[in-house]
Every structure is written in C-alpha cells, then in structure tokens.
Design an enzyme around this catalytic site. Sequence first.
Site, short mmCIF file in Angstrom:
data_model
loop_
_atom_site.label_atom_id
_atom_site.label_comp_id
_atom_site.label_asym_id
_atom_site.label_seq_id
_atom_site.Cartn_x
_atom_site.Cartn_y
_atom_site.Cartn_z
N LYS A 107 -11.19 -9.57 -2.62
CA LYS A 107 -12.54 -9.04 -2.38
C LYS A 107 -12.59 -7.52 -2.40
O LYS A 107 -13.65 -6.95 -2.58
CB LYS A 107 -13.12 -9.62 -1.09
CG LYS A 107 -12.37 -9.25 0.17
CD LYS A 107 -13.08 -9.81 1.37
CE LYS A 107 -12.38 -10.99 1.98
NZ LYS A 107 -11.06 -10.69 2.54
N LYS A 161 -3.80 -11.22 -7.59
CA LYS A 161 -4.64 -12.13 -6.79
C LYS A 161 -6.12 -11.72 -6.93
O LYS A 161 -6.42 -10.52 -6.99
CB LYS A 161 -4.20 -11.99 -5.33
CG LYS A 161 -4.89 -12.89 -4.37
CD LYS A 161 -4.32 -12.67 -2.98
CE LYS A 161 -5.42 -12.41 -2.00
NZ LYS A 161 -5.05 -12.02 -0.70
N LYS A 176 0.84 -1.20 0.00
CA LYS A 176 0.00 0.00 0.00
C LYS A 176 0.89 1.26 0.00
O LYS A 176 0.57 2.23 -0.66
CB LYS A 176 -0.95 -0.01 1.21
CG LYS A 176 -2.12 -0.99 1.02
CD LYS A 176 -3.28 -0.64 1.91
CE LYS A 176 -4.59 -1.30 1.63
NZ LYS A 176 -4.74 -2.64 1.25
N1 AQP Z 1 -7.28 -15.28 -4.37
C1 AQP Z 1 -7.04 -16.12 -3.39
N2 AQP Z 1 -6.57 -17.36 -3.64
C2 AQP Z 1 -6.33 -18.26 -2.65
N3 AQP Z 1 -6.52 -17.96 -1.34
C3 AQP Z 1 -6.98 -16.74 -1.04
N4 AQP Z 1 -7.27 -16.15 0.13
C4 AQP Z 1 -7.72 -14.90 -0.09
N5 AQP Z 1 -7.74 -14.63 -1.41
C5 AQP Z 1 -7.28 -15.76 -2.03
C6 AQP Z 1 -7.11 -16.82 1.41
O1 AQP Z 1 -8.30 -16.64 2.15
C7 AQP Z 1 -7.93 -16.57 3.54
C8 AQP Z 1 -8.61 -15.39 4.15
O2 AQP Z 1 -8.12 -14.23 3.55
P1 AQP Z 1 -8.61 -12.82 4.06
O3 AQP Z 1 -9.91 -12.52 3.46
O4 AQP Z 1 -8.58 -12.80 5.52
O5 AQP Z 1 -7.52 -11.83 3.57
P2 AQP Z 1 -6.88 -11.55 2.20
O6 AQP Z 1 -5.91 -12.62 1.84
O7 AQP Z 1 -6.33 -10.17 2.28
O8 AQP Z 1 -8.09 -11.62 1.18
P3 AQP Z 1 -8.49 -10.57 0.09
O9 AQP Z 1 -9.72 -11.08 -0.58
O10 AQP Z 1 -7.33 -10.22 -0.79
O11 AQP Z 1 -8.91 -9.37 0.98
P4 AQP Z 1 -8.65 -7.85 0.84
O12 AQP Z 1 -8.92 -7.52 -0.60
O13 AQP Z 1 -9.63 -7.23 1.77
O14 AQP Z 1 -7.22 -7.61 1.25
C9 AQP Z 1 -6.41 -16.50 3.62
O15 AQP Z 1 -5.91 -17.77 3.98
C10 AQP Z 1 -6.02 -16.13 2.22
O16 AQP Z 1 -4.73 -16.60 1.89
#
Ligand code: AQP
Length: 330
Positions: A199, A196, A113
Amino acid sequence: MIKKRMISAIKPSGHLTLGNYIGALANFVKYQDDFEMIVFIANLHTITVPQEPDELRSNLEEAAILYLAAGLDPAKATIFLQSDVHEHAQLGHILQCFTYLGELNRMTQYKDKVAKGETNLGVGLYTYPTLMAADILLYDAQFVPVGIDQKQHVELTRDLAERINNRFDKELFVIPEPLLEEVGTKIYDLQDPSKKMSKSDVSDKGCIYLMDDPKKARKKIMSAITDSYDTIQYDPEKQPGISNLLVIAASLKKVSVDTILMETQGMRYGDFKKYVASIVEETLTDIQSRYQDIKAQNVLNEVLSEGALKARSIASKKLKEVQSTIGIEL
Ligand code: AQP
C-alpha cells in the site's frame, strides 16, 4: 466446544490493497466461524512512518469499514482500534525490555529500509515487532493468520513468550503459531512481480486498492507485466507475472490454482487477463457496494467501542498478570 483464539490486524498506513484482502482480510472472514477471532486496526503501527493526520484518520475509517464490507461480523469477531486498548502499548514496553538489540536488527522491514539507504528512521519502526508481539501475547492467541512477510514477527513473538515463561518459570504466555495459507500468502506488484504489492508503493499502476474504481482495477490487470512464453503455467521463477495473476484468480474464486489452469487452458494472454480482470472487477464491485451500505448505516463507532470493551476485558487481566509476575506491581 471452546473455540481456539486467533488474532490479526492490518496497518492502514495507506489505502488497503488486494494483497491485504487476499493475504489477510479474506482469511479473517473465513476463520471467524471456527475460531474466536480478534481483529484490530493497527493504528499505533501506522505511525512508525510519518503520516498526515487527516489522511491517516480517513485511512483508518476506510479500513474499519472495509473490515465489515469484506464480511467480518461484529457478532462473531471482536473488532477494535488498537489505541483504544492501552494495554497494547504497556505490554509493548515491557516486551521491549526483554528483547535483544540483535533480534530487532534482523527484522526485515527495518533492515530493508536501512539497506535502501533511508535515513531519519524513527525508533518506532525499529521496535514495532515488540509491539506486534504484545498485540498477540495480550490475548493468549493460539493462532496468527499472516502473509509470508509477517512470519518472522510471529517467530520473534514465540521466542519472547518462551524466554519470559522460562525466566519466571510459569506458563504466563501462550506460544502462538503463524497460520499461512497455501496460496495467496504473497501477492506481487503487477508491474514488478519480484516485489510485494504494497500500500505504500509510490506508483499505483502495479497495485490494486480495494477502493479503486473497478474499471480502473480492470485496466491495471490488463496492463500487468507478463512474459514471452505465451503459455499459461504456474511457474513463479520463470513466469512470475502470469503466476501472480493465477494466484489472484484462485484466491478470489476460492479454488486451487490447478482449477484456474484448467479453466483457462489454451487461452492467449489477452483473454486470460480479461478472465482475471473480470474476477477482480466483480470482487471490488461487491466489496464497494457493501462499503457504501455500511457507511450509510453509521454503525462504525458503536462496533469499535463494543469491540474495544470486549478486547479490554481480556487484555487488562493479562497485563495485570504480567506486571505482577515481573514484580512491577505492589
Ligand atoms: N501483497 C500481499 N500479499 C499477501 N498478503 C499481504 N499482506 C500485506 N500485503 C500483502 C498481509 O496483510 C496483513 C496486514 O499487513 P499490513 O498492512 O499490516 O502490513 P504490510 O505487510 O507491511 O502491508 P503493506 O501493504 O506492504 O504495507 P506498507 O506498504 O505500509 O509496509 C499481513 O498479514 C500481511 O502479510
């Protein structure tokens, strides 16, 4: 036989995605029979970036129901809301006091970030890896199933646990191990397979949400970016889009990428996409039908309060032991 303990969570900072399902939720479900599974909804982590209260509340509820709809069984797994167990925040503070600034400077989420030039970042985003370490160490968890992007945080957790154990010369914390699957540890954005699937993405075309209309999800797969090779191979370097679709299909069908390659041998890209789209559509339809049933049963509050009670009985003992060891208790 005593089961080994496993802990994990998802941060509902938006609607849960197919990436969250493949990289996290589906694995939680798979492990709940063989491990003592503790899974929580990481609501304290969601506020490390700004949130609208009503939207957040609705995302939390949706995520909790999705845990159950994906197949987590409250009779097997302890499921709760992170903020219902105050010990997470308390141990989080203690661990911050044992963490070096340099360690947090190296954590990717904050670093990315900053590199993107984002300003006005909250301190919570900087220190959240220490809260995540607390989430794990409170429960003496032996394993933490994670996607590849979270491995760094489990490594920090291990360093902190070892540091504190050495400092006080006792086995206060269990040293946890990250558990990575062979496939599906990172599902990529359908429109930009170098990124990746996340969300918090602004454009929703590249991201499939678990609550997307299954027909809309189908369209997203059909318009996924591919390449001009016109041959279906698993080669993430040269064919990241096709490789991503192969991994999605393999993960959802619970078979190897090789099996999918065999099943789709000789297909043109259009037919291959239809094949993957049908698997995704079916997965979402199943999950959403269970979602509606669970919502109608109105059981969520009971599940979460029972889960919090169980979690607190473990977490409060650990926190007491930590406080007494470091000398902050009389
Ligand atoms: N694209 C992905 N592929 C595989 N695993 C994923 N995880 C998230 N996105 C993918 C896994 O989901 C678990 C929970 O993740 P999280 O929601 O707590 O945080 P994150 O990894 O930061 O997910 P996002 O969707 O990318 O959230 P934002 O956009 O809010 O930062 C973890 O085990 C993660 O690895």
